[in-house]
Design an enzyme around this catalytic site. Structure first.
Site, PDB file in Angstrom:
ATOM      1  CG  ASP A  11      -0.046   0.341   2.669  1.00  0.00           C
ATOM      2  OD1 ASP A  11       1.140   0.024   2.625  1.00  0.00           O
ATOM      3  OD2 ASP A  11      -1.204   0.759   3.378  1.00  0.00           O
ATOM      4  CG  ASP A  16       3.923   0.152   1.960  1.00  0.00           C
ATOM      5  OD1 ASP A  16       3.805   1.312   2.372  1.00  0.00           O
ATOM      6  OD2 ASP A  16       3.569  -1.039   2.060  1.00  0.00           O
ATOM      7  CG  ASN A  41       0.577   3.486   4.719  1.00  0.00           C
ATOM      8  OD1 ASN A  41       0.269   3.524   5.598  1.00  0.00           O
ATOM      9  ND2 ASN A  41       1.375   2.537   3.795  1.00  0.00           N
ATOM     10  CB  THR A 127       4.953  -4.200   2.873  1.00  0.00           C
ATOM     11  OG1 THR A 127       4.246  -3.800   1.210  1.00  0.00           O
ATOM     12  CG2 THR A 127       5.927  -4.970   1.924  1.00  0.00           C
ATOM     13  CG  PHE A 169      -1.890   1.985   9.998  1.00  0.00           C
ATOM     14  CD1 PHE A 169      -2.561   2.496  10.240  1.00  0.00           C
ATOM     15  CD2 PHE A 169      -1.144   1.668   8.773  1.00  0.00           C
ATOM     16  CE1 PHE A 169      -3.602   3.424   8.863  1.00  0.00           C
ATOM     17  CE2 PHE A 169      -1.840   1.903   7.400  1.00  0.00           C
ATOM     18  CZ  PHE A 169      -3.072   2.798   7.581  1.00  0.00           C
ATOM     19  CG  ASN A 170      -0.326  -2.665   7.730  1.00  0.00           C
ATOM     20  OD1 ASN A 170       0.496  -1.190   7.395  1.00  0.00           O
ATOM     21  ND2 ASN A 170       1.348  -3.164   7.589  1.00  0.00           N
ATOM     22  CG  HIS A 243       7.398   0.792   9.739  1.00  0.00           C
ATOM     23  ND1 HIS A 243       7.664   0.533  11.546  1.00  0.00           N
ATOM     24  CD2 HIS A 243       7.124   2.083   9.341  1.00  0.00           C
ATOM     25  CE1 HIS A 243       7.350   1.531  11.984  1.00  0.00           C
ATOM     26  NE2 HIS A 243       6.654   1.958  10.671  1.00  0.00           N
ATOM     27  CG  ASP A 244       6.109  -1.503   4.878  1.00  0.00           C
ATOM     28  OD1 ASP A 244       5.734  -2.240   5.576  1.00  0.00           O
ATOM     29  OD2 ASP A 244       5.267  -0.368   3.904  1.00  0.00           O
TER      30      ASP A 244
HETATM   31  C1  BDR Z   1       2.843   0.137   8.629  1.00  0.00           C
HETATM   32  O1  BDR Z   1       2.011   0.974   8.222  1.00  0.00           O
HETATM   33  C2  BDR Z   1       1.805   2.162   7.466  1.00  0.00           C
HETATM   34  O2  BDR Z   1       2.323   2.908   7.614  1.00  0.00           O
HETATM   35  C3  BDR Z   1       3.105   1.777   6.837  1.00  0.00           C
HETATM   36  O3  BDR Z   1       3.393   1.444   5.973  1.00  0.00           O
HETATM   37  C4  BDR Z   1       3.924  -0.201   7.635  1.00  0.00           C
HETATM   38  O4  BDR Z   1       3.787  -0.941   6.277  1.00  0.00           O
HETATM   39  C5  BDR Z   1       3.645   0.704  10.193  1.00  0.00           C
HETATM   40  O5  BDR Z   1       3.261   0.560  10.671  1.00  0.00           O
HETATM   41 CA    CA Z   2       3.066  -0.681   4.178  1.00  0.00          CA
END
Ligand code: BDR
Ligand code: CA
Length: 315
Positions: A11, A16, A41, A127, A169-170, A243-244
């Site tokens: 996303d 990502d 996102n 991701t 978040f994810n 993160h990703d």
């Molecule tokens: C995740 O949430 C999104 O904002 C980032 O792309 C990542 O996948 C981190 O919490």
């Molecule tokens: Ca992401």
């Protein structure tokens, strides 16, 4: 070495985008069969456009990009423009990409690819919210046989949540999808905030990336400079968690990470702790072990890998 077939489900999102670059820079190890996009996102019409932009920037206009689910399985969409900017990839100039959007829906592509695949052969790399993958499993449960492993970014244990006090978040966006994927019975490597918060994009590291001096590195440095702003203020840290790309880095260099096999379960009912990942790190329950939970990473090694791979793109 035979490159491992992968589908990247994302996303974009600056982080990502960097995960995509890292994978595209690694054709000896990873054969990208397709990039599937999902709402996360930012809305789907932007995540699919952003993924195609990254293919253009990296000179991989041949890669098939698919648009998938516009909303989570059950809940209403949640987006994160306050972190990623209105485009999702603020920090690079937006343009209309040449890389085409495929006609097929991402879920159809995932189903068809996995059903036709050799058993245990395809690696999935989600991701973003895992809606597309859960929808594929829901539509045709036999897809699971084609999956070799799933390397996901999502969840939190020691770090707590980043979008709510309890949830990453994810997983918060689509907890029902996460539950389906975590319990699909295939090997799952879970990169949660415990490990992604260790790979901070400090100014020195972003400067190293910028110094690489090609278009992909410039785009990466631009996006990370934007991404930096919100998280450094929020965490009082020297950089933002990248993160990703941890997912792709694990595929390339698993030795950079420490993981532990344990159970992960997702809270789906409580409004207070919705999307919380209960990671049974110390094996205090008899719940089945369904993930390898990442808890440590060699951050300098991670950035060395990223810089080395970004330098492979032509100027
Ligand atoms: C995740 O949430 C999104 O904002 C980032 O792309 C990542 O996948 C981190 O919490
Ligand atoms: Ca992401």
């Amino acid at each position: 070495m035979v490159a491992s077939p992968v589908i990247i489900d994302c996303d974009p999102g600056q982080d990502d985008a960097v995960a995509l670059f890292l994978a595209m820079a690694s054709p000896d190890e990873l054969d990208i069969l397709g990039i599937t996009t999902v709402a996360g996102n930012v809305p789907l019409e932007l995540t699919q456009r952003n993924a195609r932009m990254m293919c253009d920037i990296a000179g991989r206009k041949d890669l098939p990009v698919f648009a998938g689910c516009e909303r989570p399985l059950v809940r209403a969409p949640i987006t994160a423009e306050y972190i990623h900017g209105n485009t999702g990839i603020d920090g690079v100039d937006v343009f209309e990409p040449v890389t085409p959007l495929q006609d097929d829906h991402a879920v159809s592509f995932i189903v068809e690819t996995l059903v036709d695949a050799e058993p245990d052969s395809i690696t999935l790399v989600p991701t973003g919210p895992m809606t597309n993958i859960a929808a594929a499993i829901g539509r045709s449960p036999e897809v699971v046989k084609g999956i070799r492993q799933i390397v996901s970014m999502g969840g939190a244990m020691r770090e707590g949540g980043n979008r709510s006090p309890s949830a990453e978040f994810n997983i918060l966006v689509d907890p029902h999808a996460a539950e389906v994927v975590y319990n699909c019975g295939k090997p799952i490597i879970a990169m949660g905030l415990d490990v992604t918060h260790q790979v901070l994009s400090t100014r020195e590291r972003v400067a190293r990336i910028r110094d690489v001096g090609n278009d992909v590195a410039d785009a990466t440095a631009g996006m990370l400079s934007f991404f930096h702003r919100y998280d450094t203020k929020k965490y009082g840290s020297e950089g933002a968690p990248l993160h990703d790309p941890c997912t792709v880095a694990w595929l390339l260099r698993p030795d950079l990470f420490a993981t532990k096999r344990c159970n992960i379960s997702v809270e789906k009912d409580s409004e207070l702790t919705l999307g919380h990942t209960a990671v049974d790190f110390w094996h205090v329950t008899d719940r089945p072990h369904n993930v390898d939970w990442a808890y440590e990473v060699d951050a300098d090694g991670f950035y060395d890998l990223l810089v080395e791979r970004l330098a492979r793109f032509g100027s």
